[in-house]
Design an enzyme around this catalytic site. Structure first.
Site, PDB file in Angstrom:
ATOM      1  N   THR A  21      44.063  42.295  39.451  1.00 46.63           N
ATOM      2  CA  THR A  21      45.229  42.969  38.310  1.00 46.63           C
ATOM      3  C   THR A  21      46.122  43.373  39.150  1.00 46.63           C
ATOM      4  OG1 THR A  21      43.145  43.307  36.996  1.00 46.63           O
ATOM      5  CG2 THR A  21      45.402  44.471  36.577  1.00 46.63           C
TER       6      THR A  21
ATOM      7  N   TYR B 237      32.340  42.201  45.029  1.00 45.35           N
ATOM      8  CA  TYR B 237      33.188  41.831  43.870  1.00 45.35           C
ATOM      9  C   TYR B 237      32.869  40.314  43.581  1.00 45.35           C
ATOM     10  CZ  TYR B 237      37.199  40.959  40.565  1.00 45.35           C
ATOM     11  OH  TYR B 237      38.096  40.545  39.689  1.00 45.35           O
TER      12      TYR B 237
ATOM     13  N   LYS C 191      30.941  44.657  41.444  1.00 43.34           N
ATOM     14  CA  LYS C 191      31.786  44.709  40.280  1.00 43.34           C
ATOM     15  C   LYS C 191      31.379  42.966  40.161  1.00 43.34           C
ATOM     16  CE  LYS C 191      36.278  43.770  38.470  1.00 43.34           C
ATOM     17  NZ  LYS C 191      37.791  43.966  38.772  1.00 43.34           N
TER      18      LYS C 191
ATOM     19  N   ILE D 236      34.750  48.177  35.963  1.00 41.71           N
ATOM     20  CA  ILE D 236      35.974  48.082  36.348  1.00 41.71           C
ATOM     21  C   ILE D 236      37.045  47.404  35.439  1.00 41.71           C
ATOM     22  CG2 ILE D 236      37.560  47.388  38.440  1.00 41.71           C
ATOM     23  CD1 ILE D 236      35.110  47.999  40.140  1.00 41.71           C
TER      24      ILE D 236
END
Length: 294
Positions: A46, A134, A162, A204
């Site tokens: 992001t 992740y 995540k 998250i």
């Protein structure tokens, strides 16, 4: 280090000259802390980490650590397609003062599950920071299976995952791996509430950038077991979750943050600015979220 609650995957503001806008970044961080955000991720997907050079990465992360001043943890995005480079980036993040590393599965190269275990073992051993795994196969073409996570979870240097696969059965398999030293965090806003109610530790989030107070309220209600209240807060966020997926992340998010005065809508190529038909609907949505009390 135990991670839980509403964690924000911060956007990286760029000014009209395409340089880092640290003033806006500082305002975004303060907006998150005031809204109850439990930790922030700097230079993740992001945050357009792919578009930052090494000097910008260090400047952004050092600034975030200085701005936060120890009030909440700062998690650095350090993952890459190469193990040695990932170790080096993690070491650089430690030198900048980060508290943990969010390490995406190696993208494009499509490693085996054994390769993933060995990759993360090296990053955990040599990187110098607690590691959050992740998994986001929609971006990486690499899907870390729950049994691979199970092999890594007992390592005290690996502190969580995540998980961005929006599959309830997958998330329940991961939730079974939770411990005092290993957190399970949703990485998918649209199914985050379901994951929290099933026992995940936190989220998250992309949407947290825009509505931190409301997102925190949803997470807090879910963790406390107040399903009705959590679902009520979640229903108010559903339109935002949908809107932030109208185009590739963080294109709609950057437009929304521009409407909030938290930077410009500028993204770096090959990303382009939000399409014209989406702008007014997103503007109205952002305005309605800010006007509503939690």
């Amino acid at each position: 280090m135990k991670f839980s609650g509403s964690i924000c995957a911060l956007a990286t503001p760029f000014g009209a000259d395409d340089a880092l806008d640290l003033d806006a970044f500082g305002r975004l961080i303060e907006f998150q802390i005031a809204g109850g955000t439990a930790a922030v991720v700097v230079a993740g997907s992001t945050g357009e980490a792919h578009a930052l050079d090494e000097a910008e990465y260090e400047r952004l992360l050092t600034f975030a650590v200085s701005q936060v001043r120890g009030r909440i943890p700062v998690i650095a995005g350090t993952g890459g397609a190469n193990t040695r480079k990932t170790v080096a980036t993690t070491q650089r993040a430690k030198a900048c003062g980060a508290n943990a590393a969010l390490v995406v599965t190696p993208y494009y190269v499509r490693p085996t599950q054994e390769g993933l275990v060995r990759h993360y073992e090296q990053v955990a051993e040599l990187g110098g920071l607690p590691v959050i795994l992740y998994n986001v196969p929609g971006r990486t073409a690499c899907d870390m299976q729950p049994q691979t996570v199970a092999a890594l979870a007992p390592d005290p240097r690996v502190v969580g995952i995540k998980e961005a696969v929006a599959d309830a059965a997958r998330m329940r398999d991961l939730i079974a791996l939770r411990s005092d030293g290993f957190s399970v965090l949703s990485g998918d806003d649209s199914t985050a509430l379901r994951s929290l109610l099933d026992g995940a530790d936190g989220v998250i989030s992309v949407a947290n950038n825009v509505a931190p107070r409301l997102f925190h309220a949803m997470c807090d209600a879910a963790v406390r077991g107040n399903r009705a209240q959590a679902e009520a807060f979640g229903a108010r966020l559903d339109a935002l979750f949908d809107a932030l997926g109208w185009e590739s992340n963080p294109i709609p998010l950057k437009w929304a943050l521009g409407e909030l005065g938290l930077g410009t809508a500028r993204v770096r190529l090959p990303l382009t600015s939000l399409s014209l038909p989406h702008r007014e609907p997103l503007r109205e949505l952002v305005r309605s979220l800010q006007d509503a009390a939690v």
